[in-house]
Write a protein that holds these residues in place. Structure first.
Motif, PDB file in Angstrom:
ATOM      1  N   LEU A 459     -32.611-123.365 -11.097  1.00  0.00           N
ATOM      2  CA  LEU A 459     -33.895-122.342 -10.596  1.00  0.00           C
ATOM      3  C   LEU A 459     -33.713-122.753  -8.949  1.00  0.00           C
ATOM      4  O   LEU A 459     -33.865-123.842  -8.710  1.00  0.00           O
ATOM      5  CB  LEU A 459     -34.951-122.973 -11.289  1.00  0.00           C
ATOM      6  N   GLY A 460     -33.731-121.820  -8.368  1.00  0.00           N
ATOM      7  CA  GLY A 460     -33.657-121.850  -6.816  1.00  0.00           C
ATOM      8  C   GLY A 460     -34.469-120.560  -6.292  1.00  0.00           C
ATOM      9  O   GLY A 460     -35.037-119.979  -6.992  1.00  0.00           O
ATOM     10  N   MET A 461     -34.126-120.676  -4.902  1.00  0.00           N
ATOM     11  CA  MET A 461     -35.016-119.229  -4.140  1.00  0.00           C
ATOM     12  C   MET A 461     -34.116-118.178  -4.035  1.00  0.00           C
ATOM     13  O   MET A 461     -32.922-118.394  -3.466  1.00  0.00           O
ATOM     14  CB  MET A 461     -35.697-119.803  -3.101  1.00  0.00           C
ATOM     15  N   ASP A 462     -34.524-116.917  -4.126  1.00  0.00           N
ATOM     16  CA  ASP A 462     -33.675-115.776  -3.574  1.00  0.00           C
ATOM     17  C   ASP A 462     -33.981-115.663  -2.370  1.00  0.00           C
ATOM     18  O   ASP A 462     -35.206-115.406  -1.797  1.00  0.00           O
ATOM     19  CB  ASP A 462     -34.151-114.447  -4.634  1.00  0.00           C
ATOM     20  N   CYS A 463     -33.223-115.693  -1.505  1.00  0.00           N
ATOM     21  CA  CYS A 463     -33.354-115.485   0.041  1.00  0.00           C
ATOM     22  C   CYS A 463     -33.745-114.062   0.517  1.00  0.00           C
ATOM     23  O   CYS A 463     -34.271-113.864   1.745  1.00  0.00           O
ATOM     24  CB  CYS A 463     -32.052-115.983   0.909  1.00  0.00           C
ATOM     25  N   ASP A 464     -33.706-113.139  -0.394  1.00  0.00           N
ATOM     26  CA  ASP A 464     -34.179-111.841  -0.203  1.00  0.00           C
ATOM     27  C   ASP A 464     -35.657-111.682  -0.159  1.00  0.00           C
ATOM     28  O   ASP A 464     -36.350-111.235   0.496  1.00  0.00           O
ATOM     29  CB  ASP A 464     -33.175-110.836  -0.661  1.00  0.00           C
ATOM     30  N   SER A 465     -36.015-112.003  -1.508  1.00  0.00           N
ATOM     31  CA  SER A 465     -37.522-111.736  -1.860  1.00  0.00           C
ATOM     32  C   SER A 465     -38.107-113.006  -1.736  1.00  0.00           C
ATOM     33  O   SER A 465     -39.444-112.820  -1.675  1.00  0.00           O
ATOM     34  CB  SER A 465     -37.154-111.442  -3.386  1.00  0.00           C
ATOM     35  N   GLY A 466     -37.732-114.019  -1.604  1.00  0.00           N
ATOM     36  CA  GLY A 466     -38.389-115.630  -1.784  1.00  0.00           C
ATOM     37  C   GLY A 466     -38.757-115.770  -3.145  1.00  0.00           C
ATOM     38  O   GLY A 466     -39.519-116.740  -3.309  1.00  0.00           O
ATOM     39  N   GLU A 467     -38.589-114.962  -4.116  1.00  0.00           N
ATOM     40  CA  GLU A 467     -39.055-115.472  -5.478  1.00  0.00           C
ATOM     41  C   GLU A 467     -38.071-116.546  -6.165  1.00  0.00           C
ATOM     42  O   GLU A 467     -36.805-116.813  -5.798  1.00  0.00           O
ATOM     43  CB  GLU A 467     -38.865-114.241  -6.352  1.00  0.00           C
ATOM     44  N   ILE A 468     -38.531-117.264  -7.084  1.00  0.00           N
ATOM     45  CA  ILE A 468     -38.009-118.425  -7.657  1.00  0.00           C
ATOM     46  C   ILE A 468     -37.185-117.855  -8.749  1.00  0.00           C
ATOM     47  O   ILE A 468     -37.751-116.973  -9.899  1.00  0.00           O
ATOM     48  CB  ILE A 468     -38.815-119.555  -8.463  1.00  0.00           C
TER      49      ILE A 468
END
Length: 518
Positions: A459-468
Motif C-alpha cells: 500500500l502506497g500513495m498514487d502521485c496523481d490523486s493522492g489516494e492510498i
C-alpha cells in the motif's frame, strides 16, 4: 607550544568532524531529493563554457557536480557503484545514505556511542535485506506485465521507451538476459534526427570512407582487421638504401596482392581499428566494398560476436583464401545511414543482439533520453533476474514498521542505530510525496495506518490523486535487486562515514595537518 595547543584543541573537539561530515552528506542528498518520483523535477547544470546538461538522473547529476568535500565524494562513489552494479536506484541509494549519516550523527550528539549506532545500523540493514528477499515476487516470463511496469517506473513514465525496451528484451530472450556478464543497457543507443526503433543487429559509429562506396549490401561477408590497412612500415633511413627500398617495394606489392585477394573472395565489408591508406581505399572502392576505418575496440568486439568474424592482423592477410575464409563473419544486410553517420549491421550469423535506437531532436534531449532508456533496460534485466517488490516507497515504509517492532524487543543502545535505519527508510517516501505536491507527514501517517490494518507491504500513495492504493495493482513496482543494492550500498557508506573521527591532510614530505572543516 602554541601550535601543539591548537592541534590538541582540534583533536579534542570530537564532534567537529562528525558535524562537518553529516552536513556534507545532507547537502548531497538534498541536491537530488527534488528529482525523486514520477513528479520529480529536472536539474540544470552549467559548466564554465556555458554548456548545459538537464537531467533528473541521480548519478548523472552527482557525476557532474563540483565537489571538494571527501565525504561528499564517498557518497557519490556509492551512487556510481549502484549504477555500475544495477543500473538504477542511484537517487534512492544517495538519499538513504544521507539520511543514515544525519540520523546517526544526531544520535551520537545525544550521547549514544558511535560504535553502538553503527552496530545497530548493521543489524537493522541486515534484517531489512532478509525481509526484502522474502517479499520479492519472481518474474517467470518476458510477457508478464510487471516487466513493462518496471521499465515505465525506471523510464520516468515514458511508455514509448518502455515498449521499445520490452521489444528489445524479446529479441535477446530470457536466457540471454539472465547471463550475469551481459548488460542489456548497452543495447541502448541514442541519435539525433532518427526514428526510434528496435532491430536485431548492431550499430557501428562510423560511415564509409567515401561516397562512391555502396550504401547497402545484402548477404554481407565481413573482414575485421585489428590493425591498420597499409604496407608494412619501414623507417626513412632504411628506405634510403637500395636493399631497404627493395624491401619496401616488395611489401607494397604483397599488400596490393592481399587486397586483390580480398576483393576476389566475395568480401564486401571491411573494418579496421586504425587507418586505411589511399591505395587500400581505392582498391576497395573499385571492388564495391564498404570500408570502415578507426572503429572502436568495443564496436569491433560487438561485430565479431554478432557476425562470427575473427580479428586478424594485416600480416595475416597473406594467408591463403581457405585459411582467410575462417576469419570472416556473416550478416544478412549492411546499411550506411548518412544522416546519422553510422553503419547498421542486421541479423549477424553468430550471437543474437538487439539494438534499441532512441531518437530525439537535440543533443541535450538525446543524452537524457538515452539515460532514461538505459535505466529502463537495466530495470527490466534486474527484475527478470531478481524479481520485483512494491515501489513508490511503500516497501520502505513497511520495512520501517518492521524495524519499529524489532526495536521494542531489543535491549542495549544498539537499538538507537536500528532507529536510524527506520527513519532513513522513510525518507524516499516523504520525498516522493513532497515532489508530488502533497503533505508528506499526512500521507505517511495514512500509509502506515492502512499497511498495519491490512497487513501488507504494497500500500502506497498514487502521485496523481493522492489516494492510498495497492501499488502492485497500479503497476508501481521496482526490481528487488535495485532495492537490495541501494540499501546495502547506503549502509556501507554511511557506517564508513560515521567511523571517521578526524580528517587529516598530508603535507609535502608526509607531515600531517589537521583540517579545520568548520
Amino acid at each position: 607550544m602554541a601550535e601543539n595547543t591548537l592541534i590538541n584543541s582540534e583533536i579534542d573537539n570530537k564532534f567537529q568532524t562528525l558535524l562537518s561530515n553529516a552536513n556534507a552528506a545532507r547537502v548531497i542528498s538534498q541536491t537530488i531529493e527534488g528529482t525523486l518520483g514520477p513528479k520529480g523535477l529536472d536539474i540544470m547544470m552549467l559548466d564554465k563554457f556555458g554548456d548545459v546538461v538537464i537531467s533528473n538522473d541521480g548519478v548523472t547529476i552527482l557525476n557532474l557536480m563540483e565537489v571538494t568535500h571527501p565525504v561528499a565524494r564517498m557518497i557519490i562513489n556509492a551512487a556510481k557503484s549502484q549504477q555500475s552494479e544495477v543500473g538504477d536506484g542511484t537517487t534512492t541509494a544517495t538519499i538513504i545514505a544521507g539520511a543514515l549519516v544525519s540520523e546517526g550523527a544526531a544520535q551520537v550528539l545525544k550521547g549514544v556511542p558511535v560504535t553502538q549506532v553503527i552496530q545497530g545500523m548493521e543489524i537493522g540493514i541486515r534484517h531489512c535485506l532478509e525481509l526484502i528477499e522474502s517479499r520479492s515476487r519472481a518474474v517467470q516470463s518476458l510477457d508478464e506485465s510487471c516487466l513493462f511496469d518496471a521499465a515505465c517506473i525506471a523510464g520516468r513514465g515514458q511508455r514509448e521507451l518502455a515498449g521499445l525496451v520490452i521489444e528489445g528484451a524479446h529479441i535477446i530472450g530470457r536466457d540471454g538476459l539472465m547471463l550475469p556478464d551481459y548488460k542489456f543497457s548497452d543495447a541502448v543507443l541514442a541519435c539525433e534526427a532518427v526514428d526510434s526503433r528496435v532491430f536485431t543487429g548492431i550499430i557501428v559509429n562510423r560511415e564509409a570512407l567515401n561516397l562512391e562506396m555502396p550504401l547497402v549490401i545484402n548477404n554481407a561477408s565481413i573482414l575485421v582487421v585489428d590493425d591498420a590497412l597499409a604496407p608494412g612500415e619501414i623507417d626513412a633511413e632504411a628506405k634510403s638504401t637500395e636493399s631497404g627500398f627493395q624491401y619496401y617495394l616488395k611489401n607494397k606489392e604483397q599488400y596490393q596482392n592481399d587486397l586483390f585477394k580480398i576483393c576476389g573472395m566475395g568480401i564486401n565489408l571491411v573494418l579496421t581499428d586504425r587507418s586505411i591508406d589511399d591505395i587500400g581505399e581505392q582498391i576497395l572502392t573499385d571492388a564495391g566494398i564498404i570500408a570502415l576505418q578507426r572503429v572502436s575496440r568495443r564496436e569491433m568486439d560487438l561485430v565479431c560476436k554478432h557476425t562470427g568474424a575473427r580479428k586478424i592482423k594485416r600480416h595475416g592477410l597473406s594467408k591463403d583464401k581457405q585459411q582467410l575464409s575462417t576469419y570472416l563473419g556473416k550478416a544478412a544486410r549492411v546499411e550506411i545511414d548518412q544522416q546519422a553517420r553510422h553503419t547498421i549491421i542486421y541479423n549477424g550469423g553468430a550471437e543474437k543482439m538487439a539494438t534499441i535506437l532512441i531518437g530525439a531532436a537535440t543533443e541535450e534531449v538525446v543524452d537524457e533520453r538515452e539515460r532514461i532508456a538505459k535505466d529502463a533496460a537495466a530495470a527490466v534485466q534486474a527484475a527478470l533476474q531478481s524479481g520485483v517488490v512494491p515501489g513508490a516507497g511503500a516497501l520502505e515504509v513497511w520495512l520501517a514498521g518492521q524495524l519499529e517492532e524489532m526495536v521494542r524487543q531489543m535491549q542495549g543502545m544498539s537499538s538507537y542505530g536500528v532507529l536510524c535505519v527506520k527513519e532513513a527508510l522513510l525518507k524516499p517516501f516523504t520525498c516522493i510525496v513532497s515532489n508530488a505536491g502533497f503533505n508528506p507527514l499526512e500521507k505517511l501517517r495514512d500509509v502506515i495506518a492502512q499497511q498495519m490494518q491490512c497487513h501488507t507491504d504494497s500500500l502506497g500513495m498514487d502521485c496523481d490523486s493522492g489516494e492510498i492504493v495497492d501499488v502492485f495493482s497500479a503497476g508501481i513496482v521496482d526490481p528487488t535487486r535495485v532495492k537490495l543494492h541501494a540499501l546495502k550500498t547506503a549502509g556501507e557508506v554511511a557506517t564508513a562515514i560515521l567511523k571517521i573521527n578526524t580528517i587529516i591532510k598530508m603535507r609535502d614530505g608526509n607531515t600531517p595537518d589537521i583540517i579545520n572543516l568548520e
